[in-house]
Structure formats: structure tokens, C-alpha cells
Write a protein that holds these residues in place. Structure first.
Motif, PDB file in Angstrom:
ATOM      1  N   LYS A  29       0.848  -1.185   0.000  1.00  0.00           N
ATOM      2  CA  LYS A  29       0.000   0.000   0.000  1.00  0.00           C
ATOM      3  C   LYS A  29       0.882   1.233   0.000  1.00  0.00           C
ATOM      4  N   ARG A  65      -7.895  -2.341   6.963  1.00  0.00           N
ATOM      5  CA  ARG A  65      -8.753  -1.598   6.025  1.00  0.00           C
ATOM      6  C   ARG A  65      -8.695  -2.199   4.624  1.00  0.00           C
ATOM      7  N   VAL A  68     -10.834  -5.511   4.393  1.00  0.00           N
ATOM      8  CA  VAL A  68     -12.291  -5.380   4.315  1.00  0.00           C
ATOM      9  C   VAL A  68     -12.719  -4.433   3.192  1.00  0.00           C
ATOM     10  N   GLY A  69     -11.769  -4.042   2.340  1.00  0.00           N
ATOM     11  CA  GLY A  69     -12.121  -3.263   1.156  1.00  0.00           C
ATOM     12  C   GLY A  69     -12.336  -1.781   1.396  1.00  0.00           C
ATOM     13  N   LEU A  70     -11.991  -1.284   2.586  1.00  0.00           N
ATOM     14  CA  LEU A  70     -12.159   0.150   2.814  1.00  0.00           C
ATOM     15  C   LEU A  70     -11.051   0.936   2.114  1.00  0.00           C
ATOM     16  N   MET A  71      -9.894   0.288   1.948  1.00  0.00           N
ATOM     17  CA  MET A  71      -8.806   0.919   1.212  1.00  0.00           C
ATOM     18  C   MET A  71      -8.432   0.028   0.041  1.00  0.00           C
ATOM     19  N   ALA A  72      -8.060   0.687  -1.057  1.00  0.00           N
ATOM     20  CA  ALA A  72      -7.620  -0.065  -2.224  1.00  0.00           C
ATOM     21  C   ALA A  72      -6.202  -0.591  -1.982  1.00  0.00           C
ATOM     22  N   PHE A  89     -15.426  -8.214  -4.519  1.00  0.00           N
ATOM     23  CA  PHE A  89     -15.636  -7.694  -3.161  1.00  0.00           C
ATOM     24  C   PHE A  89     -16.801  -8.350  -2.433  1.00  0.00           C
ATOM     25  N   VAL A  93     -16.157 -10.454   0.965  1.00  0.00           N
ATOM     26  CA  VAL A  93     -16.434  -9.857   2.263  1.00  0.00           C
ATOM     27  C   VAL A  93     -17.606 -10.549   2.980  1.00  0.00           C
ATOM     28  N   ALA A  98     -16.390  -7.623  11.156  1.00  0.00           N
ATOM     29  CA  ALA A  98     -15.230  -6.824  11.553  1.00  0.00           C
ATOM     30  C   ALA A  98     -15.601  -5.636  12.421  1.00  0.00           C
ATOM     31  N   VAL A 100     -13.495  -2.119  12.718  1.00  0.00           N
ATOM     32  CA  VAL A 100     -12.304  -1.397  12.288  1.00  0.00           C
ATOM     33  C   VAL A 100     -12.153  -0.179  13.186  1.00  0.00           C
ATOM     34  N   GLU A 101     -11.067  -0.127  13.913  1.00  0.00           N
ATOM     35  CA  GLU A 101     -10.849   0.893  14.936  1.00  0.00           C
ATOM     36  C   GLU A 101     -12.044   0.928  15.896  1.00  0.00           C
TER      37      GLU A 101
ATOM     38  N   LYS B  85     -17.536   3.092   7.751  1.00  0.00           N
ATOM     39  CA  LYS B  85     -16.739   1.873   7.670  1.00  0.00           C
ATOM     40  C   LYS B  85     -17.538   0.653   8.126  1.00  0.00           C
ATOM     41  N   LEU B  88     -19.782  -0.048   4.836  1.00  0.00           N
ATOM     42  CA  LEU B  88     -19.147  -0.500   3.597  1.00  0.00           C
ATOM     43  C   LEU B  88     -18.495  -1.873   3.703  1.00  0.00           C
ATOM     44  N   ILE B  89     -18.527  -2.485   4.897  1.00  0.00           N
ATOM     45  CA  ILE B  89     -17.926  -3.815   5.004  1.00  0.00           C
ATOM     46  C   ILE B  89     -18.997  -4.905   4.930  1.00  0.00           C
ATOM     47  N   PRO B  91     -21.742  -7.150   2.462  1.00  0.00           N
ATOM     48  CA  PRO B  91     -21.598  -7.691   1.100  1.00  0.00           C
ATOM     49  C   PRO B  91     -22.435  -6.938   0.064  1.00  0.00           C
ATOM     50  N   ARG B  94     -20.050  -0.589  -3.212  1.00  0.00           N
ATOM     51  CA  ARG B  94     -20.233   0.818  -2.866  1.00  0.00           C
ATOM     52  C   ARG B  94     -21.269   1.473  -3.767  1.00  0.00           C
ATOM     53  N   ARG B 257     -12.277   6.449  -3.641  1.00  0.00           N
ATOM     54  CA  ARG B 257     -11.461   6.928  -2.541  1.00  0.00           C
ATOM     55  C   ARG B 257     -11.382   5.981  -1.363  1.00  0.00           C
ATOM     56  N   ASP B 258     -10.185   5.962  -0.749  1.00  0.00           N
ATOM     57  CA  ASP B 258      -9.982   5.163   0.448  1.00  0.00           C
ATOM     58  C   ASP B 258     -10.800   5.736   1.594  1.00  0.00           C
ATOM     59  N   VAL B 259     -11.313   4.824   2.417  1.00  0.00           N
ATOM     60  CA  VAL B 259     -12.062   5.255   3.591  1.00  0.00           C
ATOM     61  C   VAL B 259     -11.140   5.187   4.797  1.00  0.00           C
TER      62      VAL B 259
END
Lengths: 317, 261
Positions: A29, A65, A68-72, A89, A93, A98, A100-101, B85, B88-89, B91, B94, B257-259
Motif C-alpha cells: 500500500k 482496512r 475489508v475493502g475500505l482501502m484499495a 468484493f 467480504v 469486523a 475497524v478501529e 466503515k 461499507l464492510i 456484502p 459501494r 477513494r480510500d475510507v
């Protein structure tokens, strides 16, 4: 006809030697020219609690991230149960639950309404299942209250509830013990154990709390500066076969060290690097040499010591 | 499909569970009854219900602003709360999640239009429609006038859809509800200034501006519009292009965009 033990063997075999639940393939990344994760390659076998350890800023949350596909993913790929998170995806998923934080919830809804939001996004989550999970996380008395009135610990519990609602094959928890009191941490630990044992769930936990991870995990991976620096089993056969420091409480440690030709004297004890078999052999030689042996003890270095050693200590924030 | 309706249902809950949504409806209720009431108290009780409705259509900017504020919060609010977040996780891709949100926003826009003009029709009839037996609807307006009112409302609804889509796009792109709403409102009210500066009757490019085309009622009296260089079909075409561009930009940015919230 299969005997019971045959079937048990098969089911155990399917769980332990099955395809990896998560496969990191050279995952990289980059953000704005900076490499956050650098060529991470790692397989995670099913049915275990897998710890992801690293100092702050080492890339733990970025990795999660991406999982779970939140970041490429800039380069490489992550496969969950065989499906690529970047190209397929929805399928990849689906078996994942999950946090996340921090578990962020809709504060203007009740805990129950929050869970319903996520229940509607999956097929086949019954009201009975929601009740079961609410019961389990111990929020039954407060589940109809608005989430904005919840304490951090209660939100954390609700976060666990939304993650396990659909009985995920892979449960990803990012710093799950944040905000939990000792009682809550213990319950979580017991529950994660239970999940892996009873439902075969694989749990992926990130943390910088080493002592916590030591109690919780079967395997830990350690990353630093976006690079995987070690993977090790904490319990089980591999751990038993490894070389430890062994302390011999003997009559004359200095003489014993001299006779053996190995080891050092520390705190009036003879300290030798040895595995299980070697320890027994050393004991035999000491007795042969007429040196009395009062006790033999394996010195387990804590994960924290090992971690500090590997990461060079100073970089931990 | 029924699974997808559940997604839209989720988004509807997020809109209607909140007190502020009901404050908007309360304001619309007051306006829908208050304006005909004021007209009646002002001695205009003989203007008839359709004239009253004509006055109410002037308040349609309220409906646009309310729906735009819901649109602006729809995506950006998930980011500011950090709930995105969690969302978006699941199934669902987006794009599918974004369109479920967009569907809920459009449904809200339709709901406020139906609510406001439904109540407005009722209140205008009760307060301005005349009290006497002989003073029926048919005496106070011809059917052509009535049709004109509904066409007027439809045209305003079309413009509202474009502005709400703009707010939604800005929400998805900037992830800030304040910025998305502020920009949308600025766009709504600065149209007049921009079309004066870049007068479509003088500069060819002016006719392609969003602002020169959002007021479809300009064609009610004049088929060439306010500037004499456009037509109803032309304006609908321009609005359709803006509409599609807004959606494409919104989906593209939201997907890409990244989340990190």
C-alpha cells in the motif's frame, strides 16, 4: 460405514489443513509516494486466533482496512476464502465480520435498531439470532436505549455484536480490548476461544498490547514499518520443540558449567539454552558428574521481551 | 430485489428516525396553512384556491433546501460519524449502497413535495376556496389555470431533483455535509448573478449554464425562454446532462477513494 472416530478425524482435518482463510499475496500500500505496507505475504490457517502485532503506526489498521475493502490495495491482492477482495468484493467480504478501529454506531438509534441496520444487509438473520447475540454480549437491559447514552465499553460490546451477527467465518477485530474493563477483556478472550472451538471461526486480532495477545492468540505475526518481520506459534507442538532458556538449580553452578562446557551462571542458577530433550540429557550428565540437581525450570520469555528484542524497543511509541 | 429494498429501507430509517426531519415537516405544515391564512386575513379570501396555490409554489425553494440538506448529510454524515466503515464492510458494493442512499433522498424529496402541496391544496381550498355554495372551484379558476399550477409544480420538482442530486454528489465527493449544503444553496441563489454576467442572449456559452435552465417556468409565457435563445426541450436536455454528470462524478469519487474515517 464410517466410524465415529473416522468422521471426527475428517472434520478436524478439514478444519486444520484446509485452504487458508486469508491469503496476503505481496500486498503493498502506497499513499502519496509513501509505502505504508511493503510486500506483505502471509497465509492464515482456519480455526485459530491470529494476532497481528506491531507498534503504533506500523500499518496494522491499514492492513485491516485493505482486508475489508475500505482501502484499495496498491499492489498484490488479499484473498478471503479464495475470493479476491479487490476484484470480487461482495463474495470475499460476505464471510467477514469486523470492527475497524472504534465501533462507530448511529447514536440517534437504539442499540437494537443499529443491529437491525446490519441484519437487513444480510440474508437470513432472524430476530431470534439478534436476541441470542444481544444476550451473549450482555446488553439485554440497555439494548432499547439510544446508543448515544452508551459508555465506550458498551459500544465496544455492540461492535462485537454487529460483527458476529451473521456467524462470520473470519472475525477481524482491530484493537478489540480498547475501552473494555478487565472483566470485559476476559469475557472477550473466553468468547473468542469459544468461537474458534465451537464454530471454527478464524479470528484476526490486531493489537499493540502484547500481554493481552499472549493470552489470546495461537499465532502472532509481527509487523514493523509496514514489513512482516516474524510469524510464530505461541502454543502447541512447534512451541514445545523450540529452544528455551532452562534454569538448573544445582549444588555448584560454576562447577556444573565447567563440567558441561556450556551454559552460564546467573543468580546462583545454571542457565543453558536447550530444548526439552536436551534438558533431560543435561540433567543426566549433571547427575553422572555427581552434581546434585534440585530443580529444572524452563524460563519462558514473555512475548513482550521477544517483541521488544525484535522491533528494537525504541521505535515503540 | 427485496434485499435491495431492505437497503433503501435502512436509509429511510436513518432519515425519518431523526427529530430534525420532523421539524422540517412541521415548518412545511405551518407554511402550507400559514400562507393561505395570511392571504385570507389580508382580505384576499376571494382570490380563490388556485391563486393561493400559485403563491405556495414560490415557497418550493424550501422543499429543495430541506431535501438538499438530507442529501448533503446522507453520505457525508456517515463519514463524520465514522459509521461509513461499518456500512461499507457488508456484502454490497459501494455503488449499490450509494444508489440506495440516493433512492431514499429522492423519496424524501417526493415526500416533502406531496406533503407540502397536498396540504397546500387542502388549506387553500378551506381558506381561500370561497365559502358560498356558488363560489365553487370552477368559478375561481379555469381548468387551464389549474393545469398551469400543476405544471409549475412539476417543473419546480424537476429543478429540485437536479439541485438535490448536486447536493448528493458534493456530499459523496467532499464528505462534508456543511460544505455540500452550503455550495448547493449558493448555486441555487447565485444563478441570477451568473446569468447576468454571462448573459445567454449575448454569449453562446451562457445557455449551457445550469442556472439558465433550472427555471422551467420561464417557458410558461414564452417558448424561447427569458433569454430568447433556449427552449423547454433544450433546457430539459441540459438539465439531464448535468444530472447524469453529477451522478457519475458522485459514484466515481465514492467508489475510488480510500475510507480512512
Amino acid at each position: 460405514m464410517d466410524t465415529i472416530s473416522d468422521r471426527l478425524d475428517k472434520s478436524v482435518g478439514a478444519e486444520t489443513s484446509g485452504a487458508p482463510v486469508v491469503r496476503f499475496e505481496n500486498v503493498t500500500k502506497r499513499i502519496g509516494g509513501k509505502t505504508i505496507i511493503d510486500g506483505l505475504t502471509l497465509d492464515i490457517a482456519p480455526g485459530q486466533v491470529f494476532g497481528f502485532l506491531g507498534p503504533n503506526g506500523s500499518g496494522k489498521t491499514t492492513t485491516i482496512r485493505m482486508m475489508v475493502g475500505l482501502m484499495a490495495i496498491s499492489e498484490g491482492d488479499i484473498r478471503i476464502c479464495g475470493s479476491s477482495i479487490s476484484r470480487d468484493f461482495e463474495r470475499a467480504v460476505a464471510p467477514v465480520g469486523a470492527i475497524v478501529e472504534n465501533p462507530e454506531m448511529y447514536g440517534y438509534m437504539s442499540g437494537y435498531a443499529n443491529l437491525m441496520q446490519y441484519a437487513r444487509m444480510r440474508p437470513d438473520i432472524s430476530k431470534a439470532r439478534i436476541d441470542e447475540v444481544v444476550d451473549f454480549i450482555g446488553l439485554k437491559g440497555r439494548i432499547r436505549d439510544k446508543v448515544r447514552t452508551y459508555s465506550l465499553g458498551m459500544r465496544q460490546r455492540l461492535g462485537v455484536a454487529q460483527a458476529i451477527l451473521h456467524r462470520p467465518k473470519l472475525l477481524i477485530l482491530d484493537e478489540p480490548t480498547n475501552g473494555l474493563d478487565p472483566q470485559g477483556i476476559r469475557e472477550l478472550r473466553d468468547y473468542l476461544r469459544e468461537l474458534t472451538r465451537r464454530e471454527g471461526t478464524t479470528v484476526f486480532v490486531s493489537s499493540h498490547l502484547l500481554s493481552e495477545m499472549e493470552l489470546m492468540c495461537d499465532t502472532v505475526a509481527i509487523i514493523q514499518g509496514g514489513k512482516l518481520i516474524d510469524v510464530r506459534k505461541l502454543n502447541g507442538a512447534e512451541a514445545a520443540a523450540s529452544v528455551h532458556e532452562v534454569a538448573f538449580d544445582v549444588g555448584d553452578p560454576a562447577l556444573a558449567a565447567e563440567k558441561l562446557g556450556v551454559g552460564a551462571v546467573r543468580d546462583g542458577l545454571l542457565i543453558v539454552q536447550a530444548d526439552r530433550e536436551q534438558s533431560a540429557a543435561i540433567n543426566a550428565r549433571l547427575v553422572e558428574a555427581g552434581i546434585p540437581v534440585y530443580g529444572i525450570r524452563t524460563i519462558k520469555r514473555s512475548l513482550e521481551d521477544q517483541f521488544l528484542e525484535m522491533t528494537g524497543g525504541g521505535t515503540i511509541v | 430485489m427485496s434485499d435491495y429494498l431492505k437497503l433503501i429501507h435502512n436509509e429511510n430509517i436513518k432519515i425519518y428516525i431523526r427529530a430534525r426531519t420532523w421539524i422540517m415537516f412541521a415548518i412545511l405544515l405551518i407554511a402550507a396553512f400559514g400562507v393561505p391564512m395570511l392571504a385570507r386575513l389580508g382580505g384576499a379570501d376571494k382570490i380563490g384556491m388556485w391563486a393561493g396555490m400559485g403563491v405556495l409554489t414560490l415557497l418550493s425553494f424550501l422543499l429543495t433546501v430541506f431535501a438538499a440538506s438530507i442529501a448533503a448529510d446522507s453520505v457525508a454524515g456517515e463519514f463524520s460519524r465514522g459509521t461509513v466503515k461499518m456500512l461499507l464492510i457488508r456484502p454490497w458494493s459501494r455503488t449499490k449502497i450509494l444508489f440506495a442512499k440516493y433512492a431514499a433522498v429522492l423519496l424524501f424529496l417526493l415526500a416533502v413535495y406531496a406533503f407540502f402541496f397536498g396540504l397546500g391544496t387542502l388549506s387553500s381550498f378551506l381558506l381561500l376556496g370561497g365559502g358560498g355554495e356558488a363560489d365553487g372551484i370552477a368559478l375561481t379558476a379555469s381548468s387551464a389555470d389549474i393545469q398551469e399550477i400543476w405544471t409549475n409544480i412539476l417543473y419546480r420538482l424537476i429543478a429540485s431533483v437536479v439541485y438535490v442530486t448536486l447536493a448528493f454528489m458534493l456530499s459523496a465527493a467532499f464528505r462534508s455535509n456543511m460544505l455540500a449544503l452550503a455550495l448547493t444553496v449558493v448555486f441555487m441563489f447565485m444563478g441570477g448573478i451568473v446569468t447576468q454576467l454571462v448573459d445567454p442572449s449575448k454569449y453562446a456559452i451562457g445557455r449551457y449554464l445550469l442556472f439558465a435552465n433550472t427555471d422551467l417556468n420561464q417557458y410558461a409565457g414564452n417558448p424561447q425562454g427569458d433569454y430568447g435563445v433556449t427552449s423547454l426541450g433544450f433546457s430539459l436536455g441540459v438539465l439531464a446532462v448535468y444530472f447524469v454528470v453529477f451522478l457519475i462524478v458522485g459514484v466515481y469519487v465514492f467508489r475510488k477513494r480510500d475510507v480512512a474515517a
